[in-house]
Design an enzyme around this catalytic site. Structure first.
Site, PDB file in Angstrom:
ATOM      1  N   ARG A  50     114.816 -22.796   6.353  1.00 19.86           N
ATOM      2  CA  ARG A  50     116.363 -21.890   6.032  1.00 19.86           C
ATOM      3  C   ARG A  50     115.608 -21.694   5.284  1.00 19.86           C
ATOM      4  O   ARG A  50     116.125 -19.996   4.342  1.00 19.86           O
ATOM      5  CB  ARG A  50     116.966 -22.609   5.110  1.00 19.86           C
ATOM      6  N   LYS A 149     119.462 -18.242   0.905  1.00 17.33           N
ATOM      7  CA  LYS A 149     120.116 -18.724  -0.147  1.00 17.33           C
ATOM      8  C   LYS A 149     119.045 -18.274  -1.120  1.00 17.33           C
ATOM      9  O   LYS A 149     117.408 -17.927  -1.199  1.00 17.33           O
ATOM     10  CB  LYS A 149     119.156 -20.112  -0.300  1.00 17.33           C
ATOM     11  N   GLU A 182     132.961 -22.594   0.209  1.00 12.82           N
ATOM     12  CA  GLU A 182     132.491 -24.026  -0.132  1.00 12.82           C
ATOM     13  C   GLU A 182     132.597 -24.215  -1.725  1.00 12.82           C
ATOM     14  O   GLU A 182     133.329 -23.354  -2.400  1.00 12.82           O
ATOM     15  CB  GLU A 182     130.957 -23.257  -0.183  1.00 12.82           C
TER      16      GLU A 182
HETATM   17  N1  PXG Z   1     126.174 -24.004  -0.783  1.00  7.68           N
HETATM   18  C1  PXG Z   1     126.124 -23.577  -2.230  1.00  7.68           C
HETATM   19  C2  PXG Z   1     126.129 -21.984  -2.592  1.00  7.68           C
HETATM   20  C3  PXG Z   1     124.123 -23.640  -2.576  1.00  7.68           C
HETATM   21  O1  PXG Z   1     123.740 -23.328  -3.071  1.00  7.68           O
HETATM   22  C4  PXG Z   1     124.812 -25.542  -1.206  1.00  7.68           C
HETATM   23  C5  PXG Z   1     126.139 -25.028  -0.713  1.00  7.68           C
HETATM   24  C6  PXG Z   1     124.192 -27.304  -0.750  1.00  7.68           C
HETATM   25  O2  PXG Z   1     123.528 -27.252   0.620  1.00  7.68           O
HETATM   26  P1  PXG Z   1     122.258 -28.157   0.364  1.00  7.68           P
HETATM   27  O3  PXG Z   1     121.317 -27.315   1.977  1.00  7.68           O
HETATM   28  O4  PXG Z   1     122.186 -28.579  -0.543  1.00  7.68           O
HETATM   29  O5  PXG Z   1     123.780 -29.459   0.949  1.00  7.68           O
HETATM   30  C7  PXG Z   1     124.028 -25.135  -2.011  1.00  7.68           C
HETATM   31  C8  PXG Z   1     122.510 -25.626  -2.453  1.00  7.68           C
HETATM   32  C9  PXG Z   1     122.832 -27.138  -9.126  1.00  7.68           C
HETATM   33  C10 PXG Z   1     122.064 -26.110  -7.595  1.00  7.68           C
HETATM   34  O6  PXG Z   1     122.249 -26.202  -9.370  1.00  7.68           O
HETATM   35  C11 PXG Z   1     122.627 -26.479  -6.342  1.00  7.68           C
HETATM   36  C12 PXG Z   1     121.975 -25.415  -4.998  1.00  7.68           C
HETATM   37  C13 PXG Z   1     121.295 -24.676  -5.802  1.00  7.68           C
HETATM   38  C14 PXG Z   1     120.987 -24.614  -6.765  1.00  7.68           C
HETATM   39  C15 PXG Z   1     121.496 -25.064  -8.255  1.00  7.68           C
HETATM   40  O7  PXG Z   1     124.335 -28.011  -8.424  1.00  7.68           O
HETATM   41  N2  PXG Z   1     122.291 -25.535  -4.083  1.00  7.68           N
END
Ligand code: PXG
Length: 298
Positions: A50, A149, A182
């Site tokens: 990713r 991301k 989301e």
């Molecule tokens: N949606 C978004 C917008 C994200 O940033 C996820 C879904 C979940 O993806 P993964 O690959 O982790 O299952 C994310 C991931 C936080 C934080 O502080 C969360 C993410 C990135 C940075 C900080 O909660 N997210």
């Protein structure tokens, strides 16, 4: 803590990036958040896939090979004696001039912070969390695609501000058409009967690594999984709602816009999936230690 920057480990106080870095000036860069469980980096290949895709989408060349990146992540973990932790991998556009042009930035910067993550308080996992839908819509896929991301998280930060101002810790963003996208840092699923439904990425969802893992784990447990367009009505009338993310793992949502979901407590399917996910997370991954002894990445 020691921070890995471009091949060197720095004490925390010396871990610095230029104020002329376009990552700071424009949010121009990409990142990943990765977990380590039980001395192994969880789903590292999926995160690196990713990261490379996000970089490609913004025409950023990561200045290392995949193998070098794997070794760098493991080195950062070892330098901080990480067994269970959280790894933040950041690639910025690098130093440029005070102008948008990314092509003047000749040295993308790679930063790896291997530390810990503050999860939601443990009682929230027992009780479930309350969320609200917010007025800040998810970015349009034809603008900054939410699949990237990127370091530009203002869309999510604005949504999070609305959630906190409303007295809850997390929110659900809708897309421009009003369909569910989301949460601010997590993906969302609903459960209806024995079926799990999550919005397709074109509705404005990141293709979460935890989302993918849940979609793989659920069918062998006897649950159907599909991607479908969801409205707020579908959230309100679901049997269960839960969020997935690297930091949050799997967490039940028990109210949406003050409507109780199901009986207002974490549901049995969410609890089952959370248990399975925890077992999976603790039993797989790229070993941080003892690689020389023939341990293989999985
Ligand atoms: N949606 C978004 C917008 C994200 O940033 C996820 C879904 C979940 O993806 P993964 O690959 O982790 O299952 C994310 C991931 C936080 C934080 O502080 C969360 C993410 C990135 C940075 C900080 O909660 N997210």
């Amino acid at each position: 803590m020691k921070v890995w920057i471009n091949g060197k480990l720095y004490p925390e106080k010396d871990a610095k990036i230029s104020v002329f870095d376009h990552g700071l000036l424009y949010g121009d860069g990409v990142f990943e958040g990765i977990r380590a469980y039980n001395g192994r980096v969880f789903l590292l290949d999926e995160h690196l896939d990713r990261l490379w895709d996000s970089a490609k989408a913004i025409a950023l060349t990561i200045p290392m090979t995949r193998e070098e990146m794997v070794n760098a992540v493991l080195e950062a973990c070892r330098a901080n004696r990480v067994k269970d932790g959280y790894i933040r991998l950041v690639v910025t556009r690098g130093v440029g001039t005070l102008g948008l042009n990314p092509y003047v930035c000749k040295s993308p910067q790679v930063v790896i912070i291997a530390g810990t993550i503050q999860l939601y308080p443990p009682e929230l996992y027992e009780q479930g969390m309350s969320v609200v839908t917010v007025g800040t819509h998810r970015n349009l896929p034809e603008a900054v695609n939410p699949r990237i991301k990127s370091l530009n998280y203002l869309n999510n930060v604005l949504a999070k501000i609305e959630a906190i101002n409303a007295g809850v810790m997390e929110c659900i963003l809708l897309n421009a058409q009003g369909y569910v996208a989301e949460a601010s840092g997590d993906n969302v699923f609903i459960v209806k009967g024995r079926t799990l439904i999550t919005p397709p990425t074109w509705c404005g969802a990141l293709r979460g690594i935890t989302r993918d893992a849940v979609m793989r784990l659920a069918p062998p447990l006897g649950y159907d999984v599909r991607e479908d367009v969801l409205t707020r009505y579908d959230l309100y009338t679901a049997d269960e709602v839960f969020l997935t993310g690297t930091a949050a793992e799997i967490i039940a949502v028990t109210t949406v816009d003050r409507r109780p979901i199901g009986d207002g407590r974490p549901g049995p399917i969410t609890r089952r999936l959370a248990q399975e996910f925890a077992a999976y997370a603790r039993s797989t991954g790229t070993p941080i230690y003892n690689r020389a002894k023939g341990a293989r990445a999985s």
